[in-house]
Write a protein that holds these residues in place. Structure first.
Motif, PDB file in Angstrom:
ATOM      1  N   UNK A 116       0.921  -1.328  -0.086  1.00 34.92           N
ATOM      2  CA  UNK A 116      -0.194  -0.101   0.012  1.00 34.92           C
ATOM      3  C   UNK A 116       1.018   1.158  -0.006  1.00 34.92           C
ATOM      4  N   UNK A 117       1.381   1.655  -1.181  1.00 36.28           N
ATOM      5  CA  UNK A 117       2.359   2.693  -1.230  1.00 36.28           C
ATOM      6  C   UNK A 117       1.791   3.950  -1.021  1.00 36.28           C
ATOM      7  N   UNK A 118       0.549   4.213  -1.388  1.00 36.31           N
ATOM      8  CA  UNK A 118      -0.211   5.340  -1.166  1.00 36.31           C
ATOM      9  C   UNK A 118      -0.420   5.583   0.253  1.00 36.31           C
ATOM     10  N   UNK A 119      -1.063   4.681   1.040  1.00 39.59           N
ATOM     11  CA  UNK A 119      -0.961   4.762   2.466  1.00 39.59           C
ATOM     12  C   UNK A 119       0.394   5.024   3.223  1.00 39.59           C
ATOM     13  N   UNK A 120       1.392   4.302   2.519  1.00 41.58           N
ATOM     14  CA  UNK A 120       2.905   4.651   3.127  1.00 41.58           C
ATOM     15  C   UNK A 120       3.185   6.256   3.007  1.00 41.58           C
ATOM     16  N   UNK A 121       2.953   6.565   1.810  1.00 43.68           N
ATOM     17  CA  UNK A 121       3.140   7.987   1.438  1.00 43.68           C
ATOM     18  C   UNK A 121       2.430   8.723   2.156  1.00 43.68           C
ATOM     19  N   UNK A 122       1.085   8.659   2.438  1.00 40.87           N
ATOM     20  CA  UNK A 122       0.141   9.587   3.462  1.00 40.87           C
ATOM     21  C   UNK A 122       0.826   9.433   4.999  1.00 40.87           C
ATOM     22  N   UNK A 123       1.193   8.375   5.265  1.00 38.16           N
ATOM     23  CA  UNK A 123       1.785   8.280   6.696  1.00 38.16           C
ATOM     24  C   UNK A 123       3.001   9.015   6.812  1.00 38.16           C
ATOM     25  N   UNK A 124       4.125   9.330   5.999  1.00 37.19           N
ATOM     26  CA  UNK A 124       4.927   9.991   6.025  1.00 37.19           C
ATOM     27  C   UNK A 124       4.851  11.483   5.766  1.00 37.19           C
ATOM     28  N   UNK A 125       3.664  11.601   5.260  1.00 35.01           N
ATOM     29  CA  UNK A 125       3.298  13.197   4.797  1.00 35.01           C
ATOM     30  C   UNK A 125       3.550  13.728   3.500  1.00 35.01           C
ATOM     31  N   UNK A 126       3.912  12.657   2.565  1.00 33.31           N
ATOM     32  CA  UNK A 126       4.064  13.119   1.235  1.00 33.31           C
ATOM     33  C   UNK A 126       2.827  13.122   0.574  1.00 33.31           C
ATOM     34  N   UNK A 127       1.670  12.657   0.954  1.00 37.15           N
ATOM     35  CA  UNK A 127       0.636  12.755   0.213  1.00 37.15           C
ATOM     36  C   UNK A 127      -0.382  13.139   1.097  1.00 37.15           C
ATOM     37  N   UNK A 128      -1.273  14.139   1.062  1.00 34.19           N
ATOM     38  CA  UNK A 128      -2.377  14.748   2.002  1.00 34.19           C
ATOM     39  C   UNK A 128      -3.368  13.486   2.154  1.00 34.19           C
ATOM     40  N   UNK A 129      -3.761  13.064   3.459  1.00 32.07           N
ATOM     41  CA  UNK A 129      -5.014  12.459   3.455  1.00 32.07           C
ATOM     42  C   UNK A 129      -6.343  12.860   2.653  1.00 32.07           C
ATOM     43  N   UNK A 130      -7.222  11.954   2.290  1.00 31.07           N
ATOM     44  CA  UNK A 130      -8.141  12.064   1.722  1.00 31.07           C
ATOM     45  C   UNK A 130      -9.146  13.220   2.537  1.00 31.07           C
ATOM     46  N   UNK A 131      -9.505  14.412   1.786  1.00 28.39           N
ATOM     47  CA  UNK A 131     -10.369  15.397   2.474  1.00 28.39           C
ATOM     48  C   UNK A 131      -9.635  16.453   3.006  1.00 28.39           C
ATOM     49  N   UNK A 132      -8.312  16.494   3.020  1.00 28.02           N
ATOM     50  CA  UNK A 132      -7.426  17.401   3.603  1.00 28.02           C
ATOM     51  C   UNK A 132      -7.210  18.514   2.925  1.00 28.02           C
TER      52      UNK A 132
END
Length: 132
Positions: A116-132
């Motif tokens: 789950x690369x998207x989840x990983x990138x969200x967890x390290x702050x590289x991608x904003x979570x949905x709705x952010x």
């Protein structure tokens, strides 16, 4: 598979030679060409460890039939190195991965992994979570 988890958690070259066929093919997300053999798998582990030096995989569940194994893992680690161009954040991750393996003669000959690369990138702050 338990020895394989020991291998991916230690990066042991000795276990790589024992468990992975020299002809093995590993389909890695984001790479146009597969990685090959023990050295290829060690390179995949090295890439993950460069961003998460303490990363550990936990085998959550596994189903096997004939020469195929489906496994669900949780990867846990701390972002202490650059990963996909994202500088270290010190954040911890807990990411799921679904991998499919084919074995022959007691060795891995093929893997298709889908972390789950998207989840990983969200967890390290590289991608904003949905709705952010």
């Amino acid at each position: 598979m338990r020895r394989f988890v020991e291998f991916i958690n230690t990066g042991s070259e000795e276990l790589a030679q024992e468990l992975i066929s020299p002809d093995a093919v590993f389909h890695v997300p984001g790479r146009p060409e597969p990685m090959r053999g023990p050295a290829g798998y060690l390179a995949v582990i090295g890439m993950m460890r460069s961003g998460f030096p303490d990363i550990q995989w936990t085998l959550e569940e596994m189903i096997s039939e004939n020469d195929k194994v489906a496994a669900r893992f949780t990867m846990r680690g701390t972002h202490h190195g650059s990963f996909f161009g994202v500088p270290p954040t010190g954040k911890t991750i807990a990411v799921q991965a679904m991998n499919f393996y084919r074995l022959s003669g007691g060795q891995l000959v093929e893997e298709r992994g889908q972390p789950d690369l998207l989840g990983l990138l969200m967890q390290i702050g590289a991608v904003p979570p949905p709705g952010a």
